[in-house]
Design a protein around this motif. Sequence first.
Motif, PDB file in Angstrom:
ATOM      1  N   ASN A 155      -5.557   8.391  29.239  1.00 22.53           N
ATOM      2  CA  ASN A 155      -5.794   9.881  29.884  1.00 22.53           C
ATOM      3  C   ASN A 155      -5.209  10.625  29.044  1.00 22.53           C
ATOM      4  N   GLY A 156      -5.631  11.907  30.174  1.00 17.45           N
ATOM      5  CA  GLY A 156      -4.253  12.693  29.111  1.00 17.45           C
ATOM      6  C   GLY A 156      -3.289  12.867  29.594  1.00 17.45           C
ATOM      7  N   THR A 175       1.384  24.124  36.963  1.00 16.07           N
ATOM      8  CA  THR A 175       0.263  23.208  35.884  1.00 16.07           C
ATOM      9  C   THR A 175       0.462  21.959  36.826  1.00 16.07           C
ATOM     10  N   PHE A 176      -0.483  21.301  36.433  1.00 13.02           N
ATOM     11  CA  PHE A 176      -1.042  20.019  36.810  1.00 13.02           C
ATOM     12  C   PHE A 176       0.159  18.562  36.539  1.00 13.02           C
ATOM     13  N   ALA A 227       1.474  16.095  36.362  1.00 10.44           N
ATOM     14  CA  ALA A 227       0.799  14.796  35.048  1.00 10.44           C
ATOM     15  C   ALA A 227       1.755  15.636  33.999  1.00 10.44           C
ATOM     16  N   THR A 228       1.914  17.110  33.211  1.00  6.97           N
ATOM     17  CA  THR A 228       2.876  18.348  32.025  1.00  6.97           C
ATOM     18  C   THR A 228       4.676  17.493  31.921  1.00  6.97           C
ATOM     19  N   VAL A 283       1.539  25.346  28.872  1.00 10.76           N
ATOM     20  CA  VAL A 283       0.171  24.977  29.206  1.00 10.76           C
ATOM     21  C   VAL A 283      -1.257  25.497  29.692  1.00 10.76           C
ATOM     22  N   ILE A 306      -3.809  26.266  30.967  1.00  9.09           N
ATOM     23  CA  ILE A 306      -4.046  26.104  32.682  1.00  9.09           C
ATOM     24  C   ILE A 306      -5.481  26.849  33.277  1.00  9.09           C
ATOM     25  N   CYS A 320      -5.189  20.256  28.023  1.00  9.68           N
ATOM     26  CA  CYS A 320      -5.870  19.191  28.805  1.00  9.68           C
ATOM     27  C   CYS A 320      -7.325  19.952  29.338  1.00  9.68           C
ATOM     28  N   GLN A 367     -10.403  13.387  31.705  1.00 12.14           N
ATOM     29  CA  GLN A 367     -10.969  12.627  33.329  1.00 12.14           C
ATOM     30  C   GLN A 367     -12.152  14.015  33.731  1.00 12.14           C
ATOM     31  N   LYS A 392     -13.032  17.200  34.217  1.00  9.69           N
ATOM     32  CA  LYS A 392     -12.696  18.347  33.248  1.00  9.69           C
ATOM     33  C   LYS A 392     -13.467  18.411  32.352  1.00  9.69           C
ATOM     34  N   GLU A 422     -12.418   8.515  32.870  1.00 10.87           N
ATOM     35  CA  GLU A 422     -10.585   8.843  32.415  1.00 10.87           C
ATOM     36  C   GLU A 422     -10.943   9.064  30.666  1.00 10.87           C
ATOM     37  N   GLY A 423      -9.715   9.476  30.349  1.00 11.16           N
ATOM     38  CA  GLY A 423      -9.514   9.484  28.954  1.00 11.16           C
ATOM     39  C   GLY A 423      -8.943  11.188  28.212  1.00 11.16           C
ATOM     40  N   TYR A 444      -2.494  24.857  42.905  1.00  6.73           N
ATOM     41  CA  TYR A 444      -1.494  24.532  42.761  1.00  6.73           C
ATOM     42  C   TYR A 444      -0.546  24.817  44.067  1.00  6.73           C
TER      43      TYR A 444
END
Length: 456
Positions: free
Chosen positions: A104-105, A130-131, A133-134, A176, A178, A204, A228, A231, A237-238, A370
């Motif tokens: 995944n990212g 950002t999300f 995950a960053t 990012v 975004i 991402c 994901q 996206k 996922e990826g 966000y």
Amino acid sequence: MKNSSRRIFLKKTFSAGIGTAIASSFPSIVKASSVSNQPAIIGGLPMADKVKFVKWPIWIPETDEKRVLESLRSGVWSRAALVTEFEQEWSKTLGVKRSLTVVNGTNALIVALNQLDIRGGDEVLVTPYTFVATIQAILANQAIPVFVDVDPTTFQMDPKKMEEKITPHTKAIMPVHILGLPADMDSIMAIAQKHKLLVLEDACQAPLAEVGGKKVGTIGNAGCFSFQNSKNIAIGEGGAIVSNDDAFMDRCYSYHNLGLPYGTAAGTIGAGSFMQASKVRFSEYQAAIGLAQLKRLEAQTITRNSNAEYLSSLIKKIPGITPYRLYDNVTRAAFHLFPFTYHKEQFKGLSRAAFLKSIQAEGIPASGGYTPLNTQPFIQEAFASKNFQKIYGRKALDYQKYMKANACPLNDVMCTEAVWFTQNVLLGSKSDMDSIAVTIENICTNAENIKKTIDK
Ligand SMILES: Cc1ncc(COP(=O)(O)O)c(C=O)c1O
């Protein structure tokens, strides 16, 4: 009450605001649109009765299923030829030397930071918009995220505020891209060069976006992508890491495969693992899905860009709506989302929550986006961990001091004003965009009535 008589009743009840100030600034769209001029939230027919959005992800059995089924029936499900083919296609699409898929990212970012040697003791400049995950990827490598406030007109980390955040511990910048809107990479690369910092692009949300004709993700030392489900390339996922640096990519490959030797990465074949690593490999059937999605990406990106530009040109005429701004050096955006800011003062004080409710009642997939990341509890939890305390010492990791230094007041306000539409909205027709614009206009015109109805 029947729909038609209900409409007459509502028309009588709420007609006062219709066709006044805003309508006059936008007459052609009002005439052309077939949507009800009565917002759904106060009883009109929802826009979605007329406009059907593309369902995401798109899957066309006739063209997409053959290779997925072949892969499933072959019994070769772990990384093999299809994964390599997808990586080669992805590199070719972006115009970059190398690409490595991972689960995944999030893990693309974790592996890339790790192999750029960004670890305990290092600081990384990053956006608070950002999300999560960053930021988790920075903490996963025991580095410290240092937040740079945004330019609310672009939704991006503001390069003008970056240099004041650089310390002797700063090792990297993480732009990012975004929402699919590219960061100001010219300014960021100049700052990175001046201060000898690495640049890891979180792309991402921005496949095929460009700055100065170069695809984002390929401008810094490395870039990361997500596949994901939501996206622009949806695989469930990826993720992928891309770079022109062979030695770095060889090390990433080894890392994603339990530290086994690969290419120029050190180690003797047959002698086992040579580096501390993880196992985050992509699967064959995922690659087969990705190859099918990839075929449509260019055409979809053209449609999204064209519709985003058109919708933006319409809604910017509505007082209180400010669409995104792209930097001058952006040659293409990707529009994972369509963002604008909402100013309630021009909507008779109708709150953003009520505006969103009104938009959602029309069947338009919209959200407020966000919330600020720099104040969320996960950072404090990481700082309080034994691991971080051992690396930095209790005194160095004073969370209250960190919070103060990392305040991002412009982002705090932006997070209360942003509105997003999901990217599938942009895959419709120009007349769908007209309908969306008119729907927002109608909400504006009827703001007072909506407020009364919601407040009741
Ligand atoms: C900006 C950003 N970074 C990182 C990620 C992480 O990607 P994934 O969900 O594939 O782990 C995402 C996606 O959700 C994202 O939007």
